[in-house]
Write a protein that holds these residues in place. Sequence first.
Motif: not given
Length: 321
Positions: A27, A49, A75, A80
Amino acid sequence: MRLLSFLVYIPLQIAFIPLAIVGVVLVAYRQMIVSKKMGISQTAIEVINGRWTMHVFGLRNDVATANLAAKLPNTSIFGLWLVIFPLWVKYKISGELFLYPRIADSGAENLSDLFIARTLYFDRIIESAIGTIDQFVLMGAGYDTRAYRGENPHQITFFELDQPDVQAHKLEALANANISCDHVHFISVDFTRDDVFEKLAEAGYDPAKKTLFLWEGVTLYLSEAEVRKTMRSVSSHACKNSILLTDIYANRVLNIAKSAVVKQVMDYTNEGLGFGLDLNTSWKDVLSRFVESESLSLGEAIFMGSDSDSGPFMVVVEMRC
């Protein structure tokens, strides 16, 4: 269910530590290095995010953000998930939030709550105003998806302003995510040179209509003169009872950026911090004087972290024309 959630979470979190490290690196690489190559602000990725996480944990229904984030090259949804998966499993078992994300009590927020709490506070003020406005102007819109979150029963006219490269990238990502944005007027602006209201007028902005100007996550990176200039522009070009909604930070937050690690990151991304207010004491009076000095009146003000001995670290503030 709470006990069961902990019995599952603890070994799962331990097992995921190496994967979480990989997720953080992935990330961070996308957010900082890929964003820099693209000429896009890395802080805009930090915001989306956070909102993607809120959607996944049921804090904020935001399908548009989830779909948009999945199409952004700067991203990593996979990264994540590597970071939050054990927390998400615990949440699904118990139905309770734990550690992150969380909804902090008003006044008890800390810097780790910034993006979550700020989004919720902005949403609250916007929702209370949405039935009374005719136009919604997002200044420095970044990856904000408030214009695409659902139906528009009040027939509000939306305008998004941003730098040409940032806006072109967002439009491409919106198209790839199949997010309809035909109802939004996109205006490319060089904020250092262009007359924002001249650009707005060319796109159909009507100064006689009540307008909500959303200016989120921007003042921190400007000089005081630039912040005041925008406030004066809104005050002189918007009709009575129009709203300028923004966030302003305490000087002590700016001082954090002077630490070696944070400064290196900011220097790498070419993002310096500029404007803040002294919110250590009498912060309500300090804010009120600042707002009124530019011919605006103070509406709702939500001071985050106000329970701290040092005072709040920021405020979400509604300014009225």
